[in-house]
Design an enzyme around this catalytic site. Structure first.
Site, short mmCIF file in Angstrom:
data_model
loop_
_atom_site.label_atom_id
_atom_site.label_comp_id
_atom_site.label_asym_id
_atom_site.label_seq_id
_atom_site.Cartn_x
_atom_site.Cartn_y
_atom_site.Cartn_z
N GLY A 49 0.79 -1.22 0.00
CA GLY A 49 0.00 0.00 0.00
C GLY A 49 0.83 1.27 0.00
N ALA A 87 12.86 -3.51 4.95
CA ALA A 87 13.27 -3.04 6.28
C ALA A 87 12.20 -2.15 6.94
CB ALA A 87 14.62 -2.31 6.22
N THR A 91 6.74 3.41 4.84
CA THR A 91 5.89 4.43 5.45
C THR A 91 6.73 5.51 6.11
OG1 THR A 91 4.07 2.90 5.80
CG2 THR A 91 4.15 4.82 7.23
N GLU A 292 6.99 -5.63 8.67
CA GLU A 292 7.71 -6.88 8.94
C GLU A 292 7.34 -7.49 10.28
OE1 GLU A 292 12.06 -6.83 7.56
OE2 GLU A 292 11.65 -4.79 8.20
#
Lengths: 340, 524
Positions: A49, A87, A91, A292
């Site tokens: 996204g 990683a 965002t 993650e």
């Protein structure tokens, strides 16, 4: 021979962005003469996204409706440099770059509007619906579209902005490991409930209950898709997946999805998720990133639930039925249930 | 079910936003659900050629000779690509950020170091022609002894895997074969603690299993440029890597990506772009190089295996006072990104807990298996598994509730971490409290009142908590209505007994916002 239920818990944190920093991302934002904005990135939307969160960040910062922003990504001729989508950095890093670019573009937009309205730019505000108005005198306003036309054809201004976000690379002390790995961390606690069949060694995950703290959740739907999918992946890592089932022995590796086991739709359990938001001081609108970390607590929570159910510790992943049975055999079977 | 607890940390947020925080539909969703979104392999080109790779059947062998004469004459074959054709045939991915030495060839020339290592490429008019021509190549090998276990690889006299790192370990700071973490004095702390829990954890490799396998199409453009359609998850990372291997200026490459069929870390390695571009240069035609599912499963880099030894020492009151970790990352035959993950792993050794004495050694080890790479949670997932299993074992050994045990040891704002930075913006305690409440897992009142924030309710053994340099406690912020945020209030002298499990919340609670969900239910 019986089925035993158990519950287990795990709590984790996760660093946001590349370890040690040094991983920049850039963004460009510009308006066309109709007041429609394009965000140019080279960042990749893997399905997580990226385009949507950067679009929301840009619209919020500019003060325009979301429909007036379009994100164009992943073209190296038009999008400025980005380290990449990994990683948990999208965002946080790209979002900050877009925010910086949108701020610069907004400043030009407000200057152009001020010139049209013959007021001071500091007295103007956006209404988020495509208009710029004088604070306290909303009848005195101009549409973003009219500002864009005026800027392009009358004032000769580019409503555009450049942004970069870089966490400077941290040194590492070779002797002590002193370092700055990350500027912010996301958090989670997850409780898994399992049922272990002491005859077959099979483990069924019955329910997960979790609390995730992710900084500001920029889009709750995108957070949900990450947390739901991530938990599924965590469950799959815990109980099913590996291309080397007898590692370090390299034999018996799967070649396709018939041989590489993952849980199917019928194996997925209800997951009750609660999201907490403690804004990251350096995140875009306080955002961190759920990408993650959402898989991580599931693995140990399931292992701990298996112990709670049948009293065996399996320290090797994945926890296959064979490993559970061998552990039970070594312990002379499962003790009476200690379900909590 | 997804619920927001907007009441927690509300005083740190301005929730008066227009677009941020809304469940806006994705910009690209209509294309995705109607099948209109273009993935790299949806682009069509007249005269498209196909690149297939001959891979080593041995985990470790010397290549004596390669005879590709018959393959060259096979129908449909346009070009054979050999190691000598690769302009810069040695690279390491993180050379882009000046970390590590070049250690991996695009095509092996003298030695193969893992089963599946690329040796030679065939460009043909169809994938089938390319595959059939591959079967005609005769390679003569001298098999060499191989090593597959990380600890075996570190023993004196072990088979040397990687020519750049002959001792089978990545080299840190020009002098160490591992990444260190040193904080406090673990040995004397172990001598004084009441409980010690020690164990070995092993995570096997994991395949990213993306729906779309790794691949790219390189297309000759005008002015000596090449357009490359790619599944990469790091556009410039792949562009710069491909430019280096092809010894081309980076502005001769125009990379187009963007819609990727799942990455999870497995599409950073730039497995296909450099050779697809080279093939397009050598043939002047568009060339596609995509991994088959079998190649993706066995020779596309996986999440690497990790072996982790953990020794934890705790006091009877529940405080963890020392942790010692030795971890081995199985990097496979080449470095790729494992060297980076080992450093990240070292920083994460205490997990989200405050531990006054921490000792860690993390090794990036070379073995004769498929090189490992990044995957979701890189450097942390396996360690979290080990640490959180340890936490459960410690709680059991001490006789504490596992959630209370975590809350007791959780880091708070201002605590000093083992990598010598102050913790800030912490929220582990609140996550534990909310998860316990939602799961009807009873925890005692004093644990329900604790907070990650300084100046908020303190730990029950606050005076005994491990001492570390700290900020002055901040004044208690204005607090909200729910127990988690009751800052400054000392625990009630007679804390009430654990409350009975609450009934499952019906509908909205705590002013929380609910969103519909996409969960399945179990078939039973």
């Amino acid at each position: 021979m019986a089925k035993h239920r158990g519950r287990g818990v795990a709590a984790i944190n996760y660093p946001i962005g590349m370890n040690l920093g040094g991983d920049p991302s850039q963004a460009l934002v510009h308006s066309n003469p109709s007041g429609k904005f394009t965000v140019a990135l080279s960042s990749i939307d893997l399905g997580q996204g990226m385009k949507s969160v950067t679009r929301q960040i840009c619209a919020e910062t500019l003060g325009v409706p979301i429909e007036d922003v379009y994100v164009d990504t992943a073209d190296s001729d038009t999008g400025p440099h980005c380290m990449g989508s990994f990683a948990s950095r999208g965002t946080h890093r790209v979002g900050n770059a877009v925010m910086a670019a949108a701020r610069e573009a907004r400043a030009v937009m407000m200057e152009a509007a001020a010139e049209e309205l013959e007021v001071d730019a500091g007295d103007l505000e956006t209404d988020g619906r495509g208009n710029i108005r004088v604070k306290g005198a909303p009848q005195k306003s101009i549409s973003v579209k009219d500002v864009a036309v005026a800027a392009q054809f009358r004032q000769g201004k580019t409503i555009s902005g450049r942004g970069i976000f870089l966490v400077p690379l941290s040194d590492v002390d070779p002797e002590t490991g002193e370092m700055s790995p990350a500027t912010c961390y996301a958090h989670a606690c997850l409780i898994a409930e399992v049922e272990v069949d002491d005859e077959t060694g099979e483990v069924a995950v019955l329910k997960m209950t979790s609390a995730y703290e992710l900084g500001r959740a920029l889009n709750p739907k995108l957070v949900e898709q990450q947390l739901v999918g991530g938990a599924w992946m965590g469950m799959s890592h815990a109980l099913y997946e590996t291309p080397e089932p007898y590692y370090p022995d390299t034999r018996n590796g799967p070649r396709d999805f018939n041989e590489y086991l993952m849980p199917g739709p019928g194996d997925i359990c209800p997951h009750d998720i609660t999201v907490l938001e403690r804004p990251a001081p350096d995140g875009p609108f306080g955002a961190k990133g759920p990408g993650e970390m959402c898989a991580n607590p599931v693995l140990p929570a399931i292992a701990n639930a298996i112990f709670n159910a049948v009293g065996v510790r399996v320290n090797e992943l994945p926890i296959t039925p064979e490993k559970v049975l061998r552990a039970l055999k070594a312990k002379n079977g499962a003790p009476a249930s200690r379900f909590r | 079910m997804l619920e927001f607890r907007k009441d927690i940390f509300a005083d740190e947020r301005d929730d008066n936003l227009k677009e941020v925080g809304r469940p806006t539909q994705r910009q690209d969703i209509l294309g995705h659900v109607t099948g209109a979104s273009a993935f790299y392999d949806d682009h069509r080109f007249a005269g498209l050629l196909h690149l297939k790779i001959l891979r080593s059947p041995h985990a470790h062998a010397r290549i004596r000779s390669i005879d590709d004469a018959a393959a060259q004459r096979a129908p449909g074959v346009k070009r054979i690509i050999r190691a000598a054709d690769v302009p810069v045939n040695l690279n390491t991915l993180l050379s882009l950020i000046q970390f590590g030495k070049d250690d991996e060839p695009s095509l092996a020339s003298d030695v193969v170091r893992y089963k599946g290592e690329p040796i030679l490429g065939i460009v043909a008019t169809s994938e089938r022609s390319a595959r059939e021509a591959l079967a005609l190549v005769r390679v003569s090998y001298d098999p060499l002894p191989a090593v597959f276990d990380v600890e075996e690889a570190l023993k004196p006299g072990a088979v040397s895997v990687n020519a750049t790192y002959p001792k089978n370990t990545f080299e840190y700071y020009g002098k160490y074969d591992h990444q260190k973490l040193r904080y406090g004095d673990v040995d004397s702390a172990f001598g004084q603690c009441d409980v010690i829990v020690e164990d070995r954890y092993q995570m096997s490799p994991i395949e990213h299993a993306p729906t779309e396998t790794n691949g790219s199409i390189a297309v000759p453009d005008t002015n000596g440029r090449f357009v490359v359609y790619t599944s990469t998850q790091a556009l410039f990372f792949s562009l710069d890597t491909a430019a280096k291997i092809n010894a081309m200026p980076s502005n001769q490459l125009h990379f187009i990506g963007g819609t990727v069929g799942g990455g999870f870390g497995g599409k950073v390695d730039t497995l296909t772009e450099p050779l697809a571009i080279l093939a397009a240069r050598l043939t002047g035609a568009p060339v596609r190089y995509r991994l088959s599912r079998h190649e993706e499963m066995q020779f596309g880099s996986p999440r690497g295996a990790e072996r982790i030894y953990v020794k934890d020492g705790a006091m009877r009151d529940g405080r963890i006072v020392a942790r010692k970790v030795t971890a081995y990352f199985d990097s496979g035959a080449y470095t790729r990104l494992s060297s980076y993950a080992a450093v990240k792993c070292a920083a994460h050794i205490p997990g989200p807990y405050t531990i006054p004495n921490v000792y860690g050694d993390v090794y990036c080890v070379f073995t004769n298996r498929t090189p490992a790479t990044a995957m979701r949670g890189f450097g942390v997932t396996a360690l979290d598994f080990a640490l959180e299993c340890q936490m459960d074992k410690l709680a059991t050994a001490i006789g504490m509730d596992p959630i209370e045990f975590r809350i007791l040891n959780a880091y708070r704002d201002g605590d000093m971490k083992a990598h010598r930075r102050e913790a800030k913006n912490c929220a582990l305690i609140e996550c534990c409290q909310v998860a316990a409440e939602k799961a009807n897992w009873p925890i005692r009142e004093e644990y329900r009142r604790m907070s990650s924030r300084r100046g908020a309710a303190s730990a029950p053994h606050a005076s005994a908590r491990p001492e570390a340099p700290r900020r002055q406690p901040a004044p208690a912020p204005v607090q909200q209505r729910i127990p988690y945020d009751r800052a400054g209030e000392p625990p009630a002298p007679d804390a009430p007994p654990p409350r009975p499990p609450a009934p499952p919340p019906a509908g909205s609670s705590h002013g929380a916002t609910r969103f519909s969900s996409v969960f399945g239910t179990r078939r039973r």
